[in-house]
Scaffold this active site. Structure first.
Site, PDB file in Angstrom:
ATOM      1  CB  SER A  95      -8.883 -11.270  -5.555  1.00  0.00           C
ATOM      2  OG  SER A  95      -7.287 -11.793  -5.853  1.00  0.00           O
ATOM      3  CE  LYS A 170      -6.147 -13.028  -8.479  1.00  0.00           C
ATOM      4  NZ  LYS A 170      -5.196 -14.136  -8.491  1.00  0.00           N
TER       5      LYS A 170
HETATM    6  P1  NAD Z   1      -4.536 -13.648   4.128  1.00  0.00           P
HETATM    7  O1  NAD Z   1      -5.705 -14.110   4.759  1.00  0.00           O
HETATM    8  O2  NAD Z   1      -3.117 -14.418   4.198  1.00  0.00           O
HETATM    9  O3  NAD Z   1      -4.218 -12.261   4.763  1.00  0.00           O
HETATM   10  C1  NAD Z   1      -4.913 -11.203   4.716  1.00  0.00           C
HETATM   11  C2  NAD Z   1      -4.600 -10.169   5.776  1.00  0.00           C
HETATM   12  O4  NAD Z   1      -5.364  -9.220   6.118  1.00  0.00           O
HETATM   13  C3  NAD Z   1      -4.486 -10.884   7.227  1.00  0.00           C
HETATM   14  O5  NAD Z   1      -3.190 -10.787   7.931  1.00  0.00           O
HETATM   15  C4  NAD Z   1      -5.496 -10.340   8.299  1.00  0.00           C
HETATM   16  O6  NAD Z   1      -5.398 -10.220   9.497  1.00  0.00           O
HETATM   17  C5  NAD Z   1      -5.631  -8.840   7.514  1.00  0.00           C
HETATM   18  N1  NAD Z   1      -7.006  -8.110   7.564  1.00  0.00           N
HETATM   19  C6  NAD Z   1      -8.255  -8.490   7.237  1.00  0.00           C
HETATM   20  N2  NAD Z   1      -9.124  -7.757   7.727  1.00  0.00           N
HETATM   21  C7  NAD Z   1      -8.474  -6.397   7.975  1.00  0.00           C
HETATM   22  C8  NAD Z   1      -8.545  -5.225   8.464  1.00  0.00           C
HETATM   23  N3  NAD Z   1      -9.933  -4.719   8.181  1.00  0.00           N
HETATM   24  N4  NAD Z   1      -7.779  -4.372   8.746  1.00  0.00           N
HETATM   25  C9  NAD Z   1      -6.296  -4.771   8.622  1.00  0.00           C
HETATM   26  N5  NAD Z   1      -5.851  -6.014   8.309  1.00  0.00           N
HETATM   27  C10 NAD Z   1      -7.016  -7.124   8.030  1.00  0.00           C
HETATM   28  O7  NAD Z   1      -4.902 -13.519   2.563  1.00  0.00           O
HETATM   29  P2  NAD Z   1      -3.901 -13.396   1.384  1.00  0.00           P
HETATM   30  O8  NAD Z   1      -3.704 -14.933   0.787  1.00  0.00           O
HETATM   31  O9  NAD Z   1      -2.612 -12.598   1.592  1.00  0.00           O
HETATM   32  O10 NAD Z   1      -4.746 -12.853   0.424  1.00  0.00           O
HETATM   33  C11 NAD Z   1      -5.277 -11.523   0.138  1.00  0.00           C
HETATM   34  C12 NAD Z   1      -5.811 -11.113  -1.127  1.00  0.00           C
HETATM   35  O11 NAD Z   1      -4.925 -11.466  -2.016  1.00  0.00           O
HETATM   36  C13 NAD Z   1      -7.081 -11.782  -1.434  1.00  0.00           C
HETATM   37  O12 NAD Z   1      -8.264 -11.222  -1.838  1.00  0.00           O
HETATM   38  C14 NAD Z   1      -6.661 -12.965  -2.416  1.00  0.00           C
HETATM   39  O13 NAD Z   1      -7.770 -13.537  -2.804  1.00  0.00           O
HETATM   40  C15 NAD Z   1      -5.559 -12.364  -2.991  1.00  0.00           C
HETATM   41  N6  NAD Z   1      -4.536 -13.310  -3.586  1.00  0.00           N
HETATM   42  C16 NAD Z   1      -4.085 -14.125  -2.767  1.00  0.00           C
HETATM   43  C17 NAD Z   1      -2.872 -14.974  -3.280  1.00  0.00           C
HETATM   44  C18 NAD Z   1      -2.254 -16.034  -2.430  1.00  0.00           C
HETATM   45  O14 NAD Z   1      -1.785 -16.934  -3.083  1.00  0.00           O
HETATM   46  N7  NAD Z   1      -2.519 -16.203  -1.330  1.00  0.00           N
HETATM   47  C19 NAD Z   1      -2.563 -14.829  -4.798  1.00  0.00           C
HETATM   48  C20 NAD Z   1      -2.981 -13.731  -5.432  1.00  0.00           C
HETATM   49  C21 NAD Z   1      -4.166 -13.060  -4.833  1.00  0.00           C
END
Ligand code: NAD
Length: 298
Positions: A95, A170
């Site tokens: 997002s 989104k």
């Molecule tokens: P999260 O923090 O659980 O996961 C993010 C992952 O990215 C982590 O494992 C982190 O180590 C990794 N990461 C960060 N920087 C990195 C890099 N430079 N290289 C490689 N890996 C890297 O986040 P999430 O909840 O999975 O959310 C991810 C995206 O999806 C966000 O933009 C969030 O807003 C969106 N989103 C989340 C949800 C939800 O329910 N969690 C739902 C819809 C959308």
């Protein structure tokens, strides 16, 4: 050139990326996973198959990014850039910020790499079952190519416009969701003080016109249960609301209720501190009311 995509690099196997990448492995794609947390990608490969790598773009026909912010996406793409092959497609599923994504897309097009945005809604539960709602932005040819990948992760795939349009959509979806959550919590607080049973209130809302995603899937599950563990971070919700307001500013759209909603969520994040689930924002509303939803008076 064969446009079929078989080899996918997946960067960011966090709360959402992990189940999404697992769906792709199960659908038969060759998936290489990458994550900034040491050992996480190897752990994924051990449990679900696929390959762990520190540069998932190596040999990939499509690279998926599922990272917290557009800043993380820019950093990740800069790091893998030398391995990105001409003709590949980057699918930005975070997002993120539409304007930042447009800038990244322009940069990648100079390499002969297409980019689409395809953020998701539905949370961890629907990522697990492959039933995400996916909203896309980008050119039709690139979206056609990645369609089989998206269908392995989601059931509703909606083309919203040019690159960045999916991410604008989104952020606006989460604005509506965030406002619905807070006002539902305030209703439960008022009702509790009046003497209504909050669980009964949720049942009535769900049978009535007050029903929304929070009344259906969040209030009993994560707030009344006091579990606060939906898997979507409070900081990420504030980020999404800030993006919605950014889109509002860029389009010169007065949106006072949206601004108030962002401010309330930002205040909740400041009060509760880092590492909170977004459903814990209910505790912020409780603090303002100096009470707890479950408390019964009289
Ligand atoms: P999260 O923090 O659980 O996961 C993010 C992952 O990215 C982590 O494992 C982190 O180590 C990794 N990461 C960060 N920087 C990195 C890099 N430079 N290289 C490689 N890996 C890297 O986040 P999430 O909840 O999975 O959310 C991810 C995206 O999806 C966000 O933009 C969030 O807003 C969106 N989103 C989340 C949800 C939800 O329910 N969690 C739902 C819809 C959308």
């Amino acid at each position: 050139m064969d446009a079929t995509i078989g080899r996918i690099g997946f960067i960011g196997i966090g709360s959402m990326g992990w189940p999404m990448a697992r769906r792709l492995v199960e659908a038969g794609f060759s998936v290489t996973v990458q994550d900034a947390v040491p050992g996480r990608a190897a752990d994924f490969a051990r449990r679900h198959g696929g390959t762990a790598s520190e540069n998932a773009a190596q040999g990939a026909e499509a690279v998926i990014t599922m990272l917290p912010t557009s800043r993380d996406v820019a950093a990740a793409l800069a790091a893998i850039r030398p391995a990105l092959q001409r003709g590949a497609v980057v699918i930005e599923m975070s997002s993120g910020e539409p304007s930042a994504t447009r800038a990244l897309a322009a940069d990648l097009s100079a390499l002969g790499v297409a980019m689409v945005d395809a953020p998701v809604s539905g949370g961890v539960a629907r990522a697990e079952t492959g039933e995400l709602a996916i909203m896309t932005g980008g050119e039709a040819a690139a979206l056609d190519r990645v369609d089989p990948l998206l269908r392995a992760m989601g059931t509703t795939i909606t083309r919203c416009g040019d690159i960045g349009a999916g991410q604008a959509m989104k952020a606006l979806n989460n604005l509506v969701s965030a406002a619905g959550f807070l006002v539902s919590v305030e209703a439960l607080l008022i009702g509790s003080r009046f003497g209504l049973d909050p669980a009964v209130m949720v049942d009535v809302l769900n049978a009535s016109t007050g029903m929304n995603n929070s009344t259906q899937r969040k209030l009993k599950q994560f707030v009344l249960s006091r579990k606060f563990n939906s898997g979507f971070g409070l900081d990420l919700m504030v980020k999404d609301l800030s993006i919605a307001m950014q889109v509002g500013r860029e389009t010169s759209t007065p949106a006072p209720l949206a601004a108030q909603t962002r401010e309330l969520w930002a205040a909740a994040a400041a009060l509760l501190g880092p590492g909170q689930d977004h459903t814990a924002a209910a505790r912020f509303s409780e603090a303002l009311a100096a009470g707890q939803i479950s408390e019964q008076k009289g």
